[in-house]
Write a protein that holds these residues in place. Structure first.
Motif, PDB file in Angstrom:
ATOM      1  N   ASP A 162     -32.295  32.417 -17.038  1.00 19.40           N
ATOM      2  CA  ASP A 162     -32.702  33.407 -16.080  1.00 19.40           C
ATOM      3  C   ASP A 162     -34.140  32.961 -15.508  1.00 19.40           C
ATOM      4  OD1 ASP A 162     -30.574  34.949 -16.547  1.00 19.40           O
ATOM      5  OD2 ASP A 162     -31.550  36.399 -18.085  1.00 19.40           O
ATOM      6  N   ARG A 168     -33.717  30.574 -12.801  1.00 19.42           N
ATOM      7  CA  ARG A 168     -33.403  31.412 -11.664  1.00 19.42           C
ATOM      8  C   ARG A 168     -34.404  32.157 -10.900  1.00 19.42           C
ATOM      9  NH1 ARG A 168     -29.703  34.010 -13.940  1.00 19.42           N
ATOM     10  NH2 ARG A 168     -30.397  36.045 -14.095  1.00 19.42           N
ATOM     11  N   THR A 181     -28.966  29.674  -7.227  1.00 17.02           N
ATOM     12  CA  THR A 181     -27.878  30.397  -7.389  1.00 17.02           C
ATOM     13  C   THR A 181     -26.713  30.350  -6.570  1.00 17.02           C
ATOM     14  OG1 THR A 181     -29.342  32.323  -8.218  1.00 17.02           O
ATOM     15  CG2 THR A 181     -27.281  32.908  -7.436  1.00 17.02           C
ATOM     16  N   TYR A 187     -25.463  30.644 -16.560  1.00 16.65           N
ATOM     17  CA  TYR A 187     -26.219  31.080 -15.516  1.00 16.65           C
ATOM     18  C   TYR A 187     -26.018  32.276 -14.812  1.00 16.65           C
ATOM     19  CZ  TYR A 187     -29.222  30.076 -11.369  1.00 16.65           C
ATOM     20  OH  TYR A 187     -30.020  30.250 -10.333  1.00 16.65           O
TER      21      TYR A 187
END
Length: 231
Positions: free
Chosen positions: A57, A60, A67, A185
């Motif tokens: 996270d 990201r 993503t 992910y």
């Protein structure tokens, strides 16, 4: 005579090392899978899964563009891709007179798919409720990780066996690992699901390779006996 004996001993030594490595890998995959079962369903620990989610996270948030790449990478072990590759790749190998290789790839994918569904039904673990994309089905072990390891692991083995291309073999295995990471992910699987998928996929691939090798060896022995009898 001496050159012949040295070549024979060299081959026997290679086979011994090969068998030892195979047994070691199978034992490791078997142990890892059952350790993860204990972690998830025995002691109900979520430490590894929480840590993995937090780590990815953070990546990201730092690089949102990852993503889009995760969606691309994860496709290469999705059901539509696997159905297509399981038809096209073996068919191409049969056309190239590589029937054994075609059978290996077909059984690797189909067998891993059936085994994965059986394991998911047995363990019946629900998926994370924080998924970035809706995904049907159960969670443990990850199908993308398990079937991807079976497919790309089989291709890696075939490349190494026929062409001695260790670099390409390693890249294929790393690709399978990357596909598994995208599942965490995207929050469609827990990290323990993915690790269990890797272990189960590797274990299945080793069992398949061993069974096919014994089968083909037996077929060669029977063919040789029939040939001698015909004389």
């Amino acid at each position: 005579m001496k050159p012949f004996l040295s070549r024979l001993l060299s081959r026997l030594s290679f086979l011994t090392v090969e068998v030892a490595v195979i047994l070691l890998l199978f034992g490791a995959s078997f142990a890892a899978f059952f350790y993860l079962i204990r972690v998830v369903f025995g002691v109900h620990s979520v430490a590894l899964d929480t840590w993995a989610f937090q780590l990815l996270d953070a990546r990201r948030q730092a690089a949102p563009g990852l993503t889009d790449w995760a969606y691309v990478v994860t496709f290469f072990a999705s059901a539509p891709f696997l159905v297509g590759i399981t038809i096209v790749l073996p068919a191409g190998l049969v056309w190239l007179q590589r029937r054994r290789e075609a059978l290996e790839i077909f059984l690797a994918v189909v067998g891993a798919s059936l085994l994965n569904q059986g394991l998911k039904t047995h363990f019946h673990r629900m998926r994370p409720d924080t998924a970035l994309v809706q995904q049907l089905g159960l969670s443990f072990p990850s199908g993308h990780a398990m079937i991807g390891m079976a497919l790309y692991g089989c291709l890696a083995w075939l490349l190494w066996r026929h062409g001695r291309h260790p670099v390409w073999a390693v890249l294929l295995l790393l690709w399978a690992v990357l596909i598994g990471l995208t599942r965490v992910y995207l929050h469609v699987h827990y990290a323990t699901d993915v690790l269990a998928g890797f272990a189960a996929g590797l274990g299945w691939l080793i069992l398949l390779r061993t069974a096919l090798r014994l089968w083909w060896r037996e077929a060669q022995v029977v063919a040789g006996q029939e040939k001698r009898q015909a004389r």
